[in-house]
Design an enzyme around this catalytic site. Structure first.
Site, short mmCIF file in Angstrom:
data_model
loop_
_atom_site.label_atom_id
_atom_site.label_comp_id
_atom_site.label_asym_id
_atom_site.label_seq_id
_atom_site.Cartn_x
_atom_site.Cartn_y
_atom_site.Cartn_z
N TYR A 29 -3.09 5.39 6.75
CA TYR A 29 -3.03 6.92 6.54
C TYR A 29 -2.44 7.82 7.21
CZ TYR A 29 -5.70 4.99 2.39
OH TYR A 29 -6.43 4.22 1.08
N GLU A 50 -11.55 17.93 10.02
CA GLU A 50 -11.97 18.21 11.15
C GLU A 50 -13.77 18.72 10.38
OE1 GLU A 50 -11.76 16.16 13.82
OE2 GLU A 50 -9.65 15.42 13.01
N GLY A 68 1.26 -1.58 -0.37
CA GLY A 68 -0.05 -0.09 0.16
C GLY A 68 0.78 1.36 -0.45
#
Length: 162
Positions: A133, A142, A99
């Protein structure tokens, strides 16, 4: 350890791309199977106006992962952006930096295309993905939350004339 190579998918990889997306859907316990077909991959990914890019990870000649990328544009930044739409690594290859290698190649592609950022949506329940991630430098927004309009609601809005 097996060497991992990352390469751009070609039209000949349509079946592999479909298979990876189906395995991703199974992993995510999706309620419905993807409608993606080899024909739609060939048309939409490799046609006159490609709508997405796929990078494939291979080990010992076998596809072991892939990432589907969508290019977008930030009107705020005045630059293109790259969206990580789907990332999947086969279970037996997780923990081997597949990944990370896929996303590093995606980052190089983003830089080559003049993109100012890469974005990704992460499922709220997938803490492993969030940690992955985050370790690469991605961070949650946020103040932003994805919203979606699809199916009958999309059709209703499209029919609005006022």
């Amino acid at each position: 350890m097996t060497d991992i190579t990352i390469r751009p998918a070609t039209i000949k990889d349509a079946g592999t791309i479909v298979a990876l997306i189906h395995r991703l859907a199974a992993f995510e316990q999706a309620a419905t199977a993807p409608a993606l077909t080899e024909e739609t991959v060939r048309r939409d990914g490799f046609g006159e106006r490609p709508l997405f890019t796929v990078l494939l990870a291979e080990a010992s000649g076998r596809a072991c992962g892939g990432v589907v990328l969508l290019e977008s544009y930030s009107s705020w930044a005045g630059q293109p952006t790259l969206m990580v739409h789907d990332l999947f690594v086969e279970a037996d290859m997780r923990g081997r930096a597949v990944g990370r290698k896929l996303l590093a190649e995606a980052a190089r592609l983003a830089m080559a295309r003049g993109c100012c950022r890469m974005d990704v949506n992460v499922l709220t329940w997938n803490r492993t993905a969030q940690d992955f991630y985050g370790a690469l430098g991605f961070g949650p927004l946020e103040d932003w939350r994805p919203w979606r309009l699809d199916g009958p609601a999309l059709a209703r809005l499209a029919e609005t004339r006022k």
